[in-house]
Scaffold this motif. Structure first.
Motif: not given
Length: 226
Positions: A190, A192, A221, A224-225
């Motif tokens: 991710m 940022t 996030w 979503t993984q």
């Protein structure tokens, strides 16, 4: 040798010895100050590790001062407290992927990971990069690979550095490097850099509100993984 010459030589030798003594004292004082700084940081690390938040499967966060809650009135509300699961934090301010990110010995992520993993983890969140901005890229690469070797077999995600004002443009190469390393290792990454946050006066660490914004963004996030 005349008495005058002997006196001059003696004075010169005394001056040199005195200078060396000052240097030794300064070096000793510097080493003592560094040791004291590391001891304080270690104490803060232990304090944050004693705070466990949330419920459910064990989530382990390995990170730096952002995870430790540096500068926050309530360190228990640093960004990991917003993450899913029963969250344990192994954070050491100033540390990073590279060995030289901190002057404190054996505090890189790879150094600390084995101890942090003793309790197991269903998810390992690695956060950092801000302290690697002045380190050789090769050291970051080496530290990353060492860390991934320790974390092998665990579900791992990596959270990159924010665009903290104090770091300027130096965060972008680190972000790009971590993105490439994670892609090669097939580890979700991710970035940022696009998250706008309020910072403390040092322009490096988030305020309490900033920690909340950052933590919620990371939590979303991670979901979503799944």
């Amino acid at each position: 040798m005349t008495r005058r010459i002997r006196l001059v030589l003696a004075a010169s030798v005394a001056s040199v010895l005195a200078t060396l003594g000052v240097v030794v004292v300064l070096l000793h004082d510097g080493a003592s100050a560094a040791e004291s700084s590391c001891a304080r940081t270690q104490a803060a690390s232990v304090a944050r590790a004693s705070i466990v938040t949330g419920h459910g499967p064990r989530t382990l966060v390995i990170g730096d001062s952002w995870a430790a809650g540096f500068g926050l009135w309530n360190i228990g509300r640093s960004f990991p407290s917003y993450l899913p699961g029963r969250v344990h934090v192994a954070a050491f301010s100033g540390s990073g992927f590279s060995e030289g990110a901190t002057h404190c010995r054996h505090e890189s992520y790879a150094d600390r990971a084995p101890e942090a993993l003793r309790g197991g983890a269903s998810l390992v969140v690695v956060e950092g990069g801000l302290n690697d901005t002045d380190q050789p890229p090769a050291d970051v690469v080496s530290g990353f690979h060492r860390l991934m070797s320790v974390l092998h077999g665990h579900r791992v995600v990596v959270i990159g550095p924010t665009a903290a004002p104090k770091r300027g443009d130096s965060v972008y190469p680190v972000d790009a490097l971590l993105a490439r390393l994670c892609a090669a290792a097939r580890v979700p990454y991710m970035s940022t850099l696009g998250i706008e946050l309020p910072y403390q006066g040092d322009r490096l660490h988030p305020t309490a509100d900033g920690a909340g914004i950052f933590g919620e963004a990371v939590a979303h996030w991670i979901q979503t993984q799944a």
